[in-house]
Design a protein around this motif. Structure first.
Motif, PDB file in Angstrom:
ATOM      1  N   ARG A 136       0.829  -1.207   0.000  1.00 25.42           N
ATOM      2  CA  ARG A 136       0.000   0.000   0.000  1.00 25.42           C
ATOM      3  C   ARG A 136       0.861   1.252   0.000  1.00 25.42           C
ATOM      4  O   ARG A 136       0.580   2.218  -0.708  1.00 25.42           O
ATOM      5  CB  ARG A 136      -0.924   0.011   1.223  1.00 25.42           C
ATOM      6  N   PHE A 137       1.932   1.227   0.804  1.00 29.77           N
ATOM      7  CA  PHE A 137       2.806   2.389   0.840  1.00 29.77           C
ATOM      8  C   PHE A 137       3.451   2.616  -0.526  1.00 29.77           C
ATOM      9  O   PHE A 137       3.507   3.755  -1.013  1.00 29.77           O
ATOM     10  CB  PHE A 137       3.885   2.224   1.916  1.00 29.77           C
ATOM     11  N   CYS A 138       3.970   1.548  -1.146  1.00 32.91           N
ATOM     12  CA  CYS A 138       4.630   1.695  -2.438  1.00 32.91           C
ATOM     13  C   CYS A 138       3.688   2.241  -3.501  1.00 32.91           C
ATOM     14  O   CYS A 138       4.077   3.075  -4.333  1.00 32.91           O
ATOM     15  CB  CYS A 138       5.219   0.355  -2.878  1.00 32.91           C
ATOM     16  N   ARG A 139       2.440   1.806  -3.471  1.00 33.88           N
ATOM     17  CA  ARG A 139       1.472   2.303  -4.447  1.00 33.88           C
ATOM     18  C   ARG A 139       1.148   3.767  -4.202  1.00 33.88           C
ATOM     19  O   ARG A 139       1.047   4.573  -5.144  1.00 33.88           O
ATOM     20  CB  ARG A 139       0.209   1.447  -4.399  1.00 33.88           C
ATOM     21  N   ALA A 140       0.983   4.150  -2.929  1.00 33.57           N
ATOM     22  CA  ALA A 140       0.718   5.553  -2.621  1.00 33.57           C
ATOM     23  C   ALA A 140       1.926   6.422  -2.969  1.00 33.57           C
ATOM     24  O   ALA A 140       1.791   7.535  -3.483  1.00 33.57           O
ATOM     25  CB  ALA A 140       0.357   5.704  -1.140  1.00 33.57           C
ATOM     26  N   TRP A 141       3.113   5.903  -2.697  1.00 31.13           N
ATOM     27  CA  TRP A 141       4.354   6.621  -2.970  1.00 31.13           C
ATOM     28  C   TRP A 141       4.511   6.917  -4.464  1.00 31.13           C
ATOM     29  O   TRP A 141       5.067   7.949  -4.858  1.00 31.13           O
ATOM     30  CB  TRP A 141       5.510   5.778  -2.454  1.00 31.13           C
ATOM     31  N   ALA A 142       4.015   6.031  -5.287  1.00 31.82           N
ATOM     32  CA  ALA A 142       4.135   6.173  -6.736  1.00 31.82           C
ATOM     33  C   ALA A 142       2.944   6.897  -7.362  1.00 31.82           C
ATOM     34  O   ALA A 142       2.879   7.026  -8.588  1.00 31.82           O
ATOM     35  CB  ALA A 142       4.292   4.795  -7.382  1.00 31.82           C
ATOM     36  N   ASP A 143       2.024   7.372  -6.560  1.00 29.73           N
ATOM     37  CA  ASP A 143       0.820   8.057  -7.045  1.00 29.73           C
ATOM     38  C   ASP A 143       1.047   9.569  -7.012  1.00 29.73           C
ATOM     39  O   ASP A 143       1.204  10.146  -5.934  1.00 29.73           O
ATOM     40  CB  ASP A 143      -0.366   7.687  -6.159  1.00 29.73           C
ATOM     41  N   PRO A 144       1.086  10.238  -8.161  1.00 27.20           N
ATOM     42  CA  PRO A 144       1.320  11.689  -8.167  1.00 27.20           C
ATOM     43  C   PRO A 144       0.293  12.483  -7.365  1.00 27.20           C
ATOM     44  O   PRO A 144       0.567  13.618  -6.978  1.00 27.20           O
ATOM     45  CB  PRO A 144       1.257  12.049  -9.659  1.00 27.20           C
ATOM     46  N   ALA A 145      -0.882  11.892  -7.120  1.00 25.32           N
ATOM     47  CA  ALA A 145      -1.900  12.590  -6.346  1.00 25.32           C
ATOM     48  C   ALA A 145      -1.672  12.489  -4.839  1.00 25.32           C
ATOM     49  O   ALA A 145      -2.328  13.183  -4.060  1.00 25.32           O
ATOM     50  CB  ALA A 145      -3.289  12.039  -6.697  1.00 25.32           C
ATOM     51  N   SER A 146      -0.751  11.613  -4.415  1.00 28.67           N
ATOM     52  CA  SER A 146      -0.497  11.419  -2.994  1.00 28.67           C
ATOM     53  C   SER A 146       0.536  12.422  -2.485  1.00 28.67           C
ATOM     54  O   SER A 146       1.487  12.758  -3.193  1.00 28.67           O
ATOM     55  CB  SER A 146       0.015   9.997  -2.745  1.00 28.67           C
ATOM     56  N   PRO A 147       0.383  12.885  -1.246  1.00 29.88           N
ATOM     57  CA  PRO A 147       1.436  13.733  -0.652  1.00 29.88           C
ATOM     58  C   PRO A 147       2.791  13.055  -0.612  1.00 29.88           C
ATOM     59  O   PRO A 147       3.825  13.727  -0.557  1.00 29.88           O
ATOM     60  CB  PRO A 147       0.913  14.003   0.761  1.00 29.88           C
ATOM     61  N   LEU A 148       2.803  11.708  -0.662  1.00 34.67           N
ATOM     62  CA  LEU A 148       4.082  10.990  -0.619  1.00 34.67           C
ATOM     63  C   LEU A 148       4.868  11.126  -1.914  1.00 34.67           C
ATOM     64  O   LEU A 148       6.085  10.930  -1.931  1.00 34.67           O
ATOM     65  CB  LEU A 148       3.831   9.506  -0.327  1.00 34.67           C
ATOM     66  N   TRP A 149       4.204  11.436  -3.012  1.00 36.90           N
ATOM     67  CA  TRP A 149       4.862  11.517  -4.311  1.00 36.90           C
ATOM     68  C   TRP A 149       6.030  12.508  -4.277  1.00 36.90           C
ATOM     69  O   TRP A 149       7.132  12.209  -4.731  1.00 36.90           O
ATOM     70  CB  TRP A 149       3.857  11.905  -5.385  1.00 36.90           C
ATOM     71  N   THR A 150       5.791  13.688  -3.722  1.00 42.40           N
ATOM     72  CA  THR A 150       6.856  14.686  -3.581  1.00 42.40           C
ATOM     73  C   THR A 150       7.313  14.822  -2.136  1.00 42.40           C
ATOM     74  O   THR A 150       8.224  15.600  -1.856  1.00 42.40           O
ATOM     75  CB  THR A 150       6.381  16.059  -4.081  1.00 42.40           C
ATOM     76  N   GLY A 151       6.706  14.088  -1.234  1.00 45.02           N
ATOM     77  CA  GLY A 151       6.980  14.280   0.187  1.00 45.02           C
ATOM     78  C   GLY A 151       7.812  13.197   0.838  1.00 45.02           C
ATOM     79  O   GLY A 151       8.079  13.267   2.038  1.00 45.02           O
ATOM     80  N   ALA A 152       8.239  12.172   0.086  1.00 45.13           N
ATOM     81  CA  ALA A 152       9.077  11.107   0.658  1.00 45.13           C
ATOM     82  C   ALA A 152      10.193  10.774  -0.312  1.00 45.13           C
ATOM     83  O   ALA A 152       9.934  10.454  -1.474  1.00 45.13           O
ATOM     84  CB  ALA A 152       8.245   9.866   0.960  1.00 45.13           C
ATOM     85  N   ASP A 153      11.428  10.868   0.153  1.00 45.21           N
ATOM     86  CA  ASP A 153      12.591  10.631  -0.699  1.00 45.21           C
ATOM     87  C   ASP A 153      13.027   9.186  -0.729  1.00 45.21           C
ATOM     88  O   ASP A 153      13.649   8.747  -1.690  1.00 45.21           O
ATOM     89  CB  ASP A 153      13.772  11.474  -0.215  1.00 45.21           C
ATOM     90  N   ASP A 154      12.748   8.443   0.342  1.00 48.69           N
ATOM     91  CA  ASP A 154      13.278   7.083   0.411  1.00 48.69           C
ATOM     92  C   ASP A 154      12.401   6.202   1.278  1.00 48.69           C
ATOM     93  O   ASP A 154      11.546   6.683   2.023  1.00 48.69           O
ATOM     94  CB  ASP A 154      14.721   7.081   0.936  1.00 48.69           C
ATOM     95  N   LEU A 155      12.617   4.926   1.149  1.00 48.68           N
ATOM     96  CA  LEU A 155      11.910   3.900   1.910  1.00 48.68           C
ATOM     97  C   LEU A 155      12.944   2.928   2.446  1.00 48.68           C
ATOM     98  O   LEU A 155      13.804   2.450   1.702  1.00 48.68           O
ATOM     99  CB  LEU A 155      10.910   3.165   1.006  1.00 48.68           C
TER     100      LEU A 155
END
Length: 406
Positions: A136-155
């Motif tokens: 779920r995190f990886c999918r959200a991270w790869a979603d341009p609509a998610s805050p994680l798209w530009t808000g998380a640099d690494d996992l």
């Protein structure tokens, strides 16, 4: 609520790098950047497992560093993680017991393309309990609509492989980044959007309001120059609190922050540890567990030398730090000796693990000029301060996949 945008900056990518540009190196020297044009080859390479490289490094380590069964447990833990996604991997070893096994970890970054690899991944077993949260995190991270798209640099993924009975479910950390807030969202809202999006993906039941409020209160108490570089959750330990890792704090600032934010923390013991060990380190980061309260266990990440710099690194600062831990009764001399005897680099094709099956596509294409190498660096020591318990220490070893000239 007031959360400054500069509180959530990335753990600098340079901290992951352990080499220099190829042009600055003589023949045979190690570097971490793939040769120009290599990216396309990696993109087309098979999704080979990280397990092979873990076995390669473990096989080249001093005998006794990894007890019987530990290497297979680490390999099993990372079996479903593709090597092509990983920017860094490594080991976490207790320092007080030479017979203890090590845990294993892996880092995936946007800059190195790992996010894109994980976004396409449909590995068997990623729908199991715990791993669903990672997916779920990886999918959200790869979603341009998610805050994680530009808000998380690494996992970061970490497995409790030292315990053979522990579930092979990783703990998950992400590196928040809040550089510039959108015009329609103030910095405090943007910061919380990133944290809430990350923990919404990782937690089946969502982030408890009391814990989120406590985390916000902690951020507000930090000085302007402090940076939260990691936020995460121990998925293999149900009910565990959120962990926040904070950098760029001095000893006095750390002491003052904890006395205000964590009334249940062992303040005198933390201050004593800082006074004793910070002078031997170039940097000390703070790790806190946050739910409805903060602590009471406090972590101090001590870096005996900079995590970036010339390669191979000078291990004399590490020898001094480990020797001091041994003399203080916090570390075992045998375990310290094993760590200092680790090789600076490992060639996967020459390592002791004969089951190695890491990607060879680029190696074959570039065999005349370049050779795959795994750069090994002692990274940091984490000291754990907990009420009613003696000071505990773990060492973290970082391994960077790279290349060297022939």
């Amino acid at each position: 609520m007031r959360v400054r945008a500069d509180l959530l900056r990335p753990h600098l990518q340079q901290q992951l790098m352990m080499g220099t540009d190829i042009g600055a190196l003589p023949t045979g020297a190690a570097h971490v950047r793939p040769p120009r044009g290599a990216g396309a080859v990696v993109a087309d390479a098979p999704r080979a497992s990280l397990a092979a490289w873990v076995g390669d490094v473990a096989g080249a380590a001093p005998a006794g560093l990894f007890p019987a069964g530990n290497v297979s447990a680490m390999r099993d833990a990372v079996e479903r993680v593709p090597a092509s996604a990983v920017s860094l991997f490594g080991f976490e070893a207790r320092l007080d017991d030479p017979s203890a096994g090590s845990d294993v970890l892996a880092a995936v970054t946007v800059a190195d393309g790992g996010r894109a690899v994980l976004a396409e991944l449909a590995a068997p077993g990623w729908e199991e309990d715990g791993w669903r949260s990672v997916r779920r995190f990886c999918r959200a991270w790869a979603d341009p609509a998610s805050p994680l798209w530009t808000g998380a640099d690494d996992l970061w993924l970490e497995w409790d492989a030292a315990d053979p009975a522990a579930p092979r479910i990783p703990s998950v950390f992400f590196g928040p980044r809040i550089d510039v807030s959108p015009a329609d969202a103030p910095p405090d809202q943007r910061a919380m959007d990133v944290l809430r999006a990350g923990f919404a993906a990782l937690m089946e039941e969502g982030w408890a309001p009391a814990a989120a409020a406590r985390a916000c209160a902690c951020l507000e108490l930090l000085p302007p120059h402090a940076r939260v570089f990691q936020a995460g959750l121990m998925l293999s330990r149900p009910g565990s609190p959120v962990r926040l890792c904070v950098g760029n704090l001095g000893t006095e600032e750390t002491d003052e922050f904890l006395r205000r934010a964590a009334p249940d923390a062992p303040h005198n013991a933390v201050r004593a540890a800082l006074d004793e060990w910070a002078p031997l380190a170039v940097r000390v980061n703070l790790c806190i567990d946050v739910d409805a309260r903060v602590g009471p266990r406090i972590g101090l990440e001590c870096y005996p030398d900079p995590p970036v710099g010339p390669f191979p690194p000078d291990r004399r600062p590490w020898a001094a730090f480990l020797d001091a831990l041994v003399r203080a009764g916090v570390a075992d001399s045998v375990r310290a000796g094993h760590l200092l005897a680790l090789p600076d680099s490992v060639d996967p094709r020459d390592a002791a693990d004969d089951r190695s099956s890491a990607p060879r596509g680029m190696d074959a294409l570039l065999a005349d000029r370049y050779r795959r190498t795994l750069l090994v660096r002692l990274h940091h020591v984490k000291l754990s301060v907990e009420p009613g318990r003696p000071l505990a220490a773990k060492a973290y070893v970082a391994v960077k996949p790279g290349w060297r000239t022939c």
